[in-house]
Design a protein around this motif. Structure first.
Motif, short mmCIF file in Angstrom:
data_model
loop_
_atom_site.label_atom_id
_atom_site.label_comp_id
_atom_site.label_asym_id
_atom_site.label_seq_id
_atom_site.Cartn_x
_atom_site.Cartn_y
_atom_site.Cartn_z
N ALA A 62 -15.37 -18.03 11.99
CA ALA A 62 -13.96 -17.92 11.60
C ALA A 62 -13.50 -16.47 11.62
N SER A 63 -14.34 -15.54 11.19
CA SER A 63 -13.97 -14.13 11.17
C SER A 63 -13.78 -13.57 12.57
N ILE A 64 -14.76 -13.79 13.44
CA ILE A 64 -14.65 -13.27 14.80
C ILE A 64 -13.53 -13.99 15.55
N GLY A 65 -13.33 -15.28 15.25
CA GLY A 65 -12.24 -16.02 15.88
C GLY A 65 -10.89 -15.48 15.46
N THR A 66 -10.75 -15.14 14.18
CA THR A 66 -9.48 -14.57 13.69
C THR A 66 -9.21 -13.22 14.33
N LEU A 67 -10.24 -12.40 14.49
CA LEU A 67 -10.06 -11.11 15.15
C LEU A 67 -9.64 -11.29 16.60
N ALA A 68 -10.17 -12.32 17.26
CA ALA A 68 -9.76 -12.61 18.64
C ALA A 68 -8.29 -13.03 18.67
N PHE A 82 -16.20 -4.36 12.88
CA PHE A 82 -16.85 -5.67 12.96
C PHE A 82 -17.95 -5.67 14.01
N ILE A 83 -17.65 -5.09 15.18
CA ILE A 83 -18.63 -5.05 16.26
C ILE A 83 -19.85 -4.21 15.87
N ILE A 84 -19.60 -3.07 15.22
CA ILE A 84 -20.71 -2.21 14.79
C ILE A 84 -21.62 -2.96 13.82
N CYS A 85 -21.01 -3.71 12.90
CA CYS A 85 -21.80 -4.44 11.91
C CYS A 85 -22.51 -5.65 12.49
N TRP A 86 -21.85 -6.34 13.41
CA TRP A 86 -22.39 -7.60 13.89
C TRP A 86 -23.25 -7.48 15.13
N SER A 87 -23.19 -6.37 15.83
CA SER A 87 -24.02 -6.21 17.03
C SER A 87 -25.51 -6.33 16.71
N PRO A 88 -26.04 -5.59 15.71
CA PRO A 88 -27.47 -5.77 15.40
C PRO A 88 -27.79 -7.17 14.88
N THR A 134 -21.75 -5.97 4.99
CA THR A 134 -20.81 -4.84 5.10
C THR A 134 -19.59 -5.22 5.92
N SER A 135 -19.78 -6.08 6.93
CA SER A 135 -18.64 -6.49 7.75
C SER A 135 -17.58 -7.20 6.93
N SER A 136 -17.97 -7.79 5.80
CA SER A 136 -17.00 -8.47 4.92
C SER A 136 -16.35 -7.52 3.94
N ALA A 137 -16.81 -6.27 3.91
CA ALA A 137 -16.30 -5.31 2.93
C ALA A 137 -15.49 -4.17 3.53
N ILE A 138 -15.55 -3.99 4.85
CA ILE A 138 -14.96 -2.78 5.43
C ILE A 138 -13.46 -2.90 5.72
N ASN A 139 -12.95 -4.11 5.93
CA ASN A 139 -11.55 -4.24 6.31
C ASN A 139 -10.58 -3.63 5.30
N PRO A 140 -10.72 -3.92 3.98
CA PRO A 140 -9.80 -3.28 3.03
C PRO A 140 -9.89 -1.76 3.05
N ILE A 141 -11.08 -1.23 3.32
CA ILE A 141 -11.23 0.23 3.39
C ILE A 141 -10.50 0.78 4.61
N VAL A 142 -10.61 0.08 5.75
CA VAL A 142 -9.90 0.50 6.96
C VAL A 142 -8.39 0.49 6.72
N TYR A 143 -7.88 -0.58 6.10
CA TYR A 143 -6.45 -0.66 5.82
C TYR A 143 -6.01 0.52 4.94
N GLY A 144 -6.80 0.81 3.91
CA GLY A 144 -6.43 1.87 2.98
C GLY A 144 -6.50 3.26 3.57
N VAL A 145 -7.49 3.50 4.45
CA VAL A 145 -7.65 4.82 5.05
C VAL A 145 -6.60 5.08 6.14
N MET A 146 -6.31 4.08 6.97
CA MET A 146 -5.48 4.28 8.15
C MET A 146 -4.04 3.82 8.00
N ASN A 147 -3.76 2.95 7.04
CA ASN A 147 -2.40 2.42 6.89
C ASN A 147 -1.75 2.98 5.63
#
Length: 336
Positions: free
Chosen positions: A105-111, A244-250, A281-294
């Protein structure tokens, strides 16, 4: 049980230091992700200005992350404390089902977000007819239902989720099977969509940038269709994809290797522990990205913390900046 995999014995025989250290790191990530994702939902609830079309996709990501962190992760915490799976067969099947569903569901939503950005930037004439508020909600729902077919097809065939002592979760059997392929195919197709859409988007943004520069040089104030806000928003969303890709690639690499090599082969337990850390970590980084960049989310976070004056000053500065940009370049605002 230990004869099946030495990872069971390694998990049960950890020293007290490693038990505490591993539990602390994992719990810290879960707590940060939980607070951050709930903050995103609260920010969107309290700020009508942020509730646009893309908010549907942001809410979808936050909900999938919250379920993963609050329902699935506590089982792994218990395993880290006790050193074995103590929750029984039912909860193993339930958590394994949810982990597979939520990952898809997460990767599908990003797509779907990438497709949204493609139509908004590249095929803007079609954007309003496709991504209406109602249709966007249906699109998100369709993405969740499509993701649901992956674990359903696995369980409907009579397959079971089994506890993986290295990864601290219940997951599908690690031996090659056509029933496991749909999971990897779903992830692969989503990745292709992500890459293809964002390549087209950034090409269009480059063309747009050259057009704006040429217009300004020639004294032409003819309106153009992209705002600085659109460009920033696209870059923020792309940053979530990169994270997401960085976290999910390994994670995906280890899953594929384990699937094709089977249960008779395994890496050191510490590598599998990092597998779980990356996935969490992939479930925790999105709010941080929003806060840092938006800036809008950052100010909304500040208001939640009681820093209301900082938020008002920031709102005024951004409004003036956008007005200056609109007057200077003749750009029109495209509402989501």
């Amino acid at each position: 049980m230990y004869e099946v995999s030495p990872l069971y014995a390694e998990l049960a025989s950890r020293s007290q230091f490693f038990t505490i250290a591993e539990l602390f790191l994992y719990t810290f990530i879960v707590c940060v992700g939980t607070v951050g994702n709930y903050a995103v939902l609260l920010v969107l609830y309290k700020n009508r200005r942020l509730r646009n079309i893309l908010a549907c996709f942001v809410i979808s990501l936050a909900i999938s992350d919250i379920i993963m962190l609050n329902i699935c992760s506590p089982f792994s915490m218990g395993v880290l404390i006790v050193g074995e799976w103590i929750f029984g067969y039912f909860f193993c099947q339930m958590s394994g089902f949810l982990v597979m569903w939520l990952a898809c569901a997460s990767i599908g939503t990003l797509a779907l977000v990438a497709i949204n950005r493609y139509f908004h930037i590249v095929k803007s004439s079609l954007y309003r007819s496709i991504f209406t508020p109602t249709k966007s909600k249906l699109i998100v729902l369709g993405g969740w239902l499509a993701a649901l077919t992956i674990p359903l097809s696995y369980t409907a065939a009579g397959k079971q989720f089994i506890f993986q002592p290295g990864k601290l979760i219940c997951s599908f059997e690690y031996k090659f099977s056509f029933l496991v392929l749909p999971f990897h195919i779903f992830i692969g197709i989503s990745m292709v969509i992500l890459i293809a859409c964002y390549v087209c988007v950034f090409k269009a943004m480059k063309v747009h940038e050259r057009t704006v520069v040429n217009n300004l040089r020639n004294g032409n104030t003819r309106p153009v269709t992209l705002l600085l806000e659109d460009v920033k928003l696209t870059k923020i969303l792309f940053a979530t994809v990169v994270g997401f890709i960085i976290c999910w690639s390994p994670v995906l690499v280890l899953d594929i290797v384990d699937t094709f090599l089977g249960t008779g082969w395994h890496l050191p337990r510490e590598i599998y522990y990092m597998y779980t850390i990356f996935g969490t970590t992939s479930s925790a980084i999105n709010p941080i990205v929003y806060g840092v960049m938006n800036p809008s989310y950052r100010r909304a976070y500040m208001r939640l913390c009681g820093l209301r004056r900082v938020g008002r000053v920031g709102d005024s500065a951004e409004t003036n900046a956008h007005e200056h940009l609109r007057i200077k370049t003749g750009k029109t605002h495209l509402r989501e």
